[in-house]
Design a protein around this motif. Structure first.
Motif, short mmCIF file in Angstrom:
data_model
loop_
_atom_site.label_atom_id
_atom_site.label_comp_id
_atom_site.label_asym_id
_atom_site.label_seq_id
_atom_site.Cartn_x
_atom_site.Cartn_y
_atom_site.Cartn_z
N SER A 60 -14.09 -7.64 -1.23
CA SER A 60 -14.44 -7.87 0.17
C SER A 60 -13.52 -7.12 1.14
CB SER A 60 -14.44 -9.36 0.50
OG SER A 60 -13.18 -9.93 0.27
N SER A 61 -12.26 -6.86 0.75
CA SER A 61 -11.38 -6.07 1.62
C SER A 61 -10.18 -5.57 0.83
CB SER A 61 -10.91 -6.90 2.82
OG SER A 61 -10.00 -7.90 2.40
N VAL A 62 -9.58 -4.51 1.39
CA VAL A 62 -8.34 -3.95 0.84
C VAL A 62 -7.42 -3.70 2.02
CG1 VAL A 62 -7.29 -2.04 -0.43
CG2 VAL A 62 -9.58 -2.80 -1.03
N SER A 63 -6.18 -4.13 1.91
CA SER A 63 -5.17 -3.80 2.92
C SER A 63 -3.95 -3.26 2.18
CB SER A 63 -4.80 -5.03 3.76
OG SER A 63 -4.24 -6.03 2.94
N GLY A 64 -3.17 -2.47 2.88
CA GLY A 64 -2.02 -1.90 2.20
C GLY A 64 -1.10 -1.15 3.14
N TYR A 65 -0.05 -0.60 2.56
CA TYR A 65 0.91 0.21 3.30
C TYR A 65 1.52 1.22 2.34
CZ TYR A 65 4.58 -2.64 1.20
OH TYR A 65 5.41 -3.27 0.31
N CYS A 66 2.18 2.20 2.92
CA CYS A 66 2.88 3.19 2.11
C CYS A 66 4.11 3.69 2.85
CB CYS A 66 1.96 4.36 1.74
SG CYS A 66 1.37 5.27 3.15
N ASN A 67 5.06 4.18 2.09
CA ASN A 67 6.24 4.84 2.65
C ASN A 67 6.06 6.33 2.45
OD1 ASN A 67 7.35 2.33 3.12
ND2 ASN A 67 8.66 2.36 1.33
N MET A 68 6.19 7.08 3.56
CA MET A 68 6.00 8.53 3.49
C MET A 68 7.04 9.24 4.33
SD MET A 68 1.88 9.11 3.35
CE MET A 68 1.67 9.33 5.05
N TYR A 69 7.33 10.47 3.91
CA TYR A 69 8.15 11.39 4.67
C TYR A 69 7.27 12.56 5.06
CZ TYR A 69 12.03 8.75 2.79
OH TYR A 69 12.88 7.74 2.47
#
Length: 132
Positions: free
Chosen positions: A5-14
């Protein structure tokens, strides 16, 4: 029986940007510049929460990826800058910009679109007493 039904997330990037700046006008009050460039992005962490639901219940699943992923020349950037000189040594600038995806990134091959405004304050010290 369960559907995503849903996807949430985060990431660390340079980000390593490479930009070109061209002065469009140099007025007494405000100078205008055009900025264009390309960025490489380096992702060091991704974390997602997947939510599944059925008619009677739901559950979530968390997945994290810690591997380094490199996305060379993956975003194009364009912007228009407005700069005001307050004195011989002090300038302030506002640059609205948009970053457009050139390729997908991360586990979901996401096309990241970014927009924002860069604010900058520049001070150029005058070195009096120095002889050339």
């Amino acid at each position: 029986p369960y559907k995503l039904s849903s996807v949430s997330g985060y990431c660390n990037m340079y980000e390593i940007p490479l930009n070109i700046k061209y002065q469009l006008s140099h007025g007494k009050k405000i100078s205008t510049t055009a900025i264009a460039g390309i960025s490489s992005l380096f992702m060091t962490l991704e974390a997602y929460t997947y939510l599944y639901a059925s008619h009677t219940s739901s559950y979530s699943w968390i997945k994290q990826f810690d591997s380094q992923k490199n996305y060379w020349l993956s975003q194009a950037m364009i912007g228009i800058g407005f700069e005001k000189e307050f004195s011989k040594n002090l300038n302030i600038a506002l640059t609205p910009f948009v970053k457009l995806p050139l390729k997908g990134m991360g586990t979901g091959d996401l096309k990241l679109l970014n927009a924002g405004i860069n604010f900058s304050l520049s001070y150029r010290p005058s070195f009096t007493g120095l002889h050339q």
